[in-house]
Scaffold this active site. Sequence first.
Site, PDB file in Angstrom:
ATOM      1  N   ARG A  86      11.327  -2.162  12.022  1.00  0.00           N
ATOM      2  CA  ARG A  86      10.077  -1.674  12.665  1.00  0.00           C
ATOM      3  C   ARG A  86       9.708  -2.226  13.645  1.00  0.00           C
ATOM      4  O   ARG A  86       9.706  -3.537  13.359  1.00  0.00           O
ATOM      5  CB  ARG A  86       9.268  -1.333  11.262  1.00  0.00           C
ATOM      6  CG  ARG A  86       8.408  -0.124  11.195  1.00  0.00           C
ATOM      7  CD  ARG A  86       7.824   0.116   9.936  1.00  0.00           C
ATOM      8  NE  ARG A  86       6.350  -0.628  10.145  1.00  0.00           N
ATOM      9  CZ  ARG A  86       5.479  -0.503   9.247  1.00  0.00           C
ATOM     10  NH1 ARG A  86       5.633   0.257   8.159  1.00  0.00           N
ATOM     11  NH2 ARG A  86       4.432  -1.195   9.400  1.00  0.00           N
TER      12      ARG A  86
ATOM     13  N   ARG B 245      11.564  -6.419   5.462  1.00  0.00           N
ATOM     14  CA  ARG B 245      11.914  -5.141   5.927  1.00  0.00           C
ATOM     15  C   ARG B 245      12.268  -4.971   7.286  1.00  0.00           C
ATOM     16  O   ARG B 245      13.060  -4.102   7.638  1.00  0.00           O
ATOM     17  CB  ARG B 245      10.113  -4.527   5.746  1.00  0.00           C
ATOM     18  CG  ARG B 245      10.552  -3.111   6.201  1.00  0.00           C
ATOM     19  CD  ARG B 245       9.058  -2.296   5.972  1.00  0.00           C
ATOM     20  NE  ARG B 245       7.955  -2.862   6.890  1.00  0.00           N
ATOM     21  CZ  ARG B 245       6.764  -2.375   6.350  1.00  0.00           C
ATOM     22  NH1 ARG B 245       6.533  -1.512   5.559  1.00  0.00           N
ATOM     23  NH2 ARG B 245       5.645  -2.880   7.319  1.00  0.00           N
TER      24      ARG B 245
ATOM     25  N   ARG C  71      -9.907   1.135   8.212  1.00  0.00           N
ATOM     26  CA  ARG C  71      -9.486  -0.416   8.354  1.00  0.00           C
ATOM     27  C   ARG C  71     -10.347  -1.008   9.566  1.00  0.00           C
ATOM     28  O   ARG C  71      -9.995  -2.426   9.534  1.00  0.00           O
ATOM     29  CB  ARG C  71      -8.109  -0.218   9.416  1.00  0.00           C
ATOM     30  CG  ARG C  71      -6.891  -0.943   8.688  1.00  0.00           C
ATOM     31  CD  ARG C  71      -5.823  -0.619   9.767  1.00  0.00           C
ATOM     32  NE  ARG C  71      -4.633  -1.279   9.460  1.00  0.00           N
ATOM     33  CZ  ARG C  71      -3.427  -0.686   8.804  1.00  0.00           C
ATOM     34  NH1 ARG C  71      -3.719   0.422   8.276  1.00  0.00           N
ATOM     35  NH2 ARG C  71      -2.367  -1.524   8.647  1.00  0.00           N
TER      36      ARG C  71
ATOM     37  N   LYS D  29       0.892  -1.005  -0.061  1.00  0.00           N
ATOM     38  CA  LYS D  29       0.140  -0.077  -0.081  1.00  0.00           C
ATOM     39  C   LYS D  29       0.795   1.323   0.083  1.00  0.00           C
ATOM     40  O   LYS D  29       0.615   2.192  -0.774  1.00  0.00           O
ATOM     41  CB  LYS D  29      -0.926   0.178   1.274  1.00  0.00           C
ATOM     42  CG  LYS D  29      -1.850  -1.151   1.458  1.00  0.00           C
ATOM     43  CD  LYS D  29      -3.110  -1.105   2.334  1.00  0.00           C
ATOM     44  CE  LYS D  29      -2.242  -1.165   3.928  1.00  0.00           C
ATOM     45  NZ  LYS D  29      -1.332  -2.274   4.302  1.00  0.00           N
TER      46      LYS D  29
HETATM   47  P1  B4P Z   1       3.430  -1.978   2.587  1.00  0.00           P
HETATM   48  O1  B4P Z   1       2.180  -2.882   2.407  1.00  0.00           O
HETATM   49  O2  B4P Z   1       3.651  -0.908   1.700  1.00  0.00           O
HETATM   50  O3  B4P Z   1       3.545  -1.682   4.100  1.00  0.00           O
HETATM   51  P2  B4P Z   1       2.986  -0.585   4.694  1.00  0.00           P
HETATM   52  O4  B4P Z   1       2.459   0.700   3.978  1.00  0.00           O
HETATM   53  O5  B4P Z   1       3.865  -0.239   5.775  1.00  0.00           O
HETATM   54  O6  B4P Z   1       1.428  -1.310   5.287  1.00  0.00           O
HETATM   55  P3  B4P Z   1       1.181  -1.874   6.828  1.00  0.00           P
HETATM   56  O7  B4P Z   1      -0.249  -2.469   6.829  1.00  0.00           O
HETATM   57  O8  B4P Z   1       2.204  -2.883   7.071  1.00  0.00           O
HETATM   58  O9  B4P Z   1       1.127  -0.724   7.908  1.00  0.00           O
HETATM   59  P4  B4P Z   1       0.545   0.653   8.304  1.00  0.00           P
HETATM   60  O10 B4P Z   1       1.805   1.719   8.280  1.00  0.00           O
HETATM   61  O11 B4P Z   1      -0.521   0.889   7.169  1.00  0.00           O
HETATM   62  O12 B4P Z   1       4.929  -2.603   2.309  1.00  0.00           O
HETATM   63  C1  B4P Z   1       5.391  -3.664   3.099  1.00  0.00           C
HETATM   64  C2  B4P Z   1       7.082  -4.105   2.682  1.00  0.00           C
HETATM   65  O13 B4P Z   1       6.870  -4.716   1.507  1.00  0.00           O
HETATM   66  C3  B4P Z   1       7.865  -3.114   2.329  1.00  0.00           C
HETATM   67  O14 B4P Z   1       8.955  -3.651   2.765  1.00  0.00           O
HETATM   68  C4  B4P Z   1       7.977  -2.824   0.902  1.00  0.00           C
HETATM   69  O15 B4P Z   1       9.207  -2.377   0.487  1.00  0.00           O
HETATM   70  C5  B4P Z   1       7.725  -4.118   0.248  1.00  0.00           C
HETATM   71  N1  B4P Z   1       7.153  -4.267  -0.774  1.00  0.00           N
HETATM   72  C6  B4P Z   1       6.056  -3.344  -1.633  1.00  0.00           C
HETATM   73  N2  B4P Z   1       5.864  -3.917  -2.351  1.00  0.00           N
HETATM   74  C7  B4P Z   1       6.538  -4.985  -2.884  1.00  0.00           C
HETATM   75  C8  B4P Z   1       6.744  -5.735  -4.152  1.00  0.00           C
HETATM   76  N3  B4P Z   1       5.890  -5.810  -5.142  1.00  0.00           N
HETATM   77  N4  B4P Z   1       7.431  -6.819  -3.948  1.00  0.00           N
HETATM   78  C9  B4P Z   1       8.143  -7.235  -3.024  1.00  0.00           C
HETATM   79  N5  B4P Z   1       8.366  -6.297  -1.742  1.00  0.00           N
HETATM   80  C10 B4P Z   1       7.365  -5.104  -1.843  1.00  0.00           C
HETATM   81  O16 B4P Z   1       0.065   0.473   9.621  1.00  0.00           O
HETATM   82  C11 B4P Z   1       0.881   0.161  10.776  1.00  0.00           C
HETATM   83  C12 B4P Z   1       0.282   0.082  11.911  1.00  0.00           C
HETATM   84  O17 B4P Z   1      -0.498   1.283  12.468  1.00  0.00           O
HETATM   85  C13 B4P Z   1      -0.963  -1.078  11.896  1.00  0.00           C
HETATM   86  O18 B4P Z   1      -0.805  -2.381  12.394  1.00  0.00           O
HETATM   87  C14 B4P Z   1      -1.998  -0.317  13.319  1.00  0.00           C
HETATM   88  O19 B4P Z   1      -1.418  -0.833  14.540  1.00  0.00           O
HETATM   89  C15 B4P Z   1      -1.793   0.951  12.887  1.00  0.00           C
HETATM   90  N6  B4P Z   1      -2.791   1.700  12.341  1.00  0.00           N
HETATM   91  C16 B4P Z   1      -2.623   2.452  11.031  1.00  0.00           C
HETATM   92  N7  B4P Z   1      -3.751   2.971  10.395  1.00  0.00           N
HETATM   93  C17 B4P Z   1      -4.567   2.328  11.358  1.00  0.00           C
HETATM   94  C18 B4P Z   1      -6.223   2.563  11.360  1.00  0.00           C
HETATM   95  N8  B4P Z   1      -6.743   3.023  10.385  1.00  0.00           N
HETATM   96  N9  B4P Z   1      -6.876   1.902  12.322  1.00  0.00           N
HETATM   97  C19 B4P Z   1      -6.007   1.531  13.322  1.00  0.00           C
HETATM   98  N10 B4P Z   1      -4.966   1.114  13.503  1.00  0.00           N
HETATM   99  C20 B4P Z   1      -3.878   1.660  12.611  1.00  0.00           C
END
Ligand code: B4P
Length: 191
Positions: A133, A127, A88, A13
């Site tokens: 992280r 990652r 979410r 994402k």
């Molecule tokens: P991403 O999927 O981009 O990870 P993210 O954006 O950090 O999403 P995530 O769901 O993990 O965390 P968020 O910050 O939203 O990529 C993951 C990895 O994959 C990276 O290392 C990337 O380089 C790699 N990658 C991407 N594309 C690739 C490809 N094509 N091939 C290979 N590798 C690839 O949320 C974190 C926390 O915050 C949640 O767990 C929760 O506790 C809280 N939170 C955030 N929003 C919330 C909400 N609305 N409600 C409640 N809690 C919330």
Amino acid sequence: MVGIIFGPPGSGKGTQAARIESEFGLQHLSTGDILRHEVAQGTPTGREAGRIMAAGDLVPDELIVDIVRGRLPEAEAGAGVLLDGFPRTERQAQALDAMLAGEGHQVDFVLALEVPEADLVERLLHRAELEGRADDTRQAIEERMHEYHKLTEAVFDHYQRSGMQVERVDGTGTPDAVFERIRLAVGISSR
Ligand code: B4P
């Protein structure tokens, strides 16, 4: 324009949202990034959220809805906004719909990235080696997947039921390959 990029943890994402922001001019609003900033600054919100995030759980709906309510009008002001990591839960989706309806707006599209769970875990553990992280430990990843199935998948159904443009996109392969699929799926014109 209001878009949502949706998918399980590690589905890309944040990676794809950054590309969509630079190519289509939609402002990227990531609740995960906002929370991590609050944690790093040691604010009261960060102190409350940090412990919950590190365990892989979702922070309370009220807290996150207040954050988005405070930032949405400015984020929407230009070409539009791309929401990443929000909504979410079903309650967050209802709160967003109500916020937008108050301004005469609605969600224009939902992009749902689909990646097999084994690949997701592998990406997040990779990652962890690079960035360290707090929520990329094996135990927290397991909990994040559990929360996704229990609470977040319902958001996809919520938007499908309400007749929005919901596009499923294969999130496997290189980030470039995924972005090409997104471009075709959404068909929004470049700025
Ligand atoms: P991403 O999927 O981009 O990870 P993210 O954006 O950090 O999403 P995530 O769901 O993990 O965390 P968020 O910050 O939203 O990529 C993951 C990895 O994959 C990276 O290392 C990337 O380089 C790699 N990658 C991407 N594309 C690739 C490809 N094509 N091939 C290979 N590798 C690839 O949320 C974190 C926390 O915050 C949640 O767990 C929760 O506790 C809280 N939170 C955030 N929003 C919330 C909400 N609305 N409600 C409640 N809690 C919330």
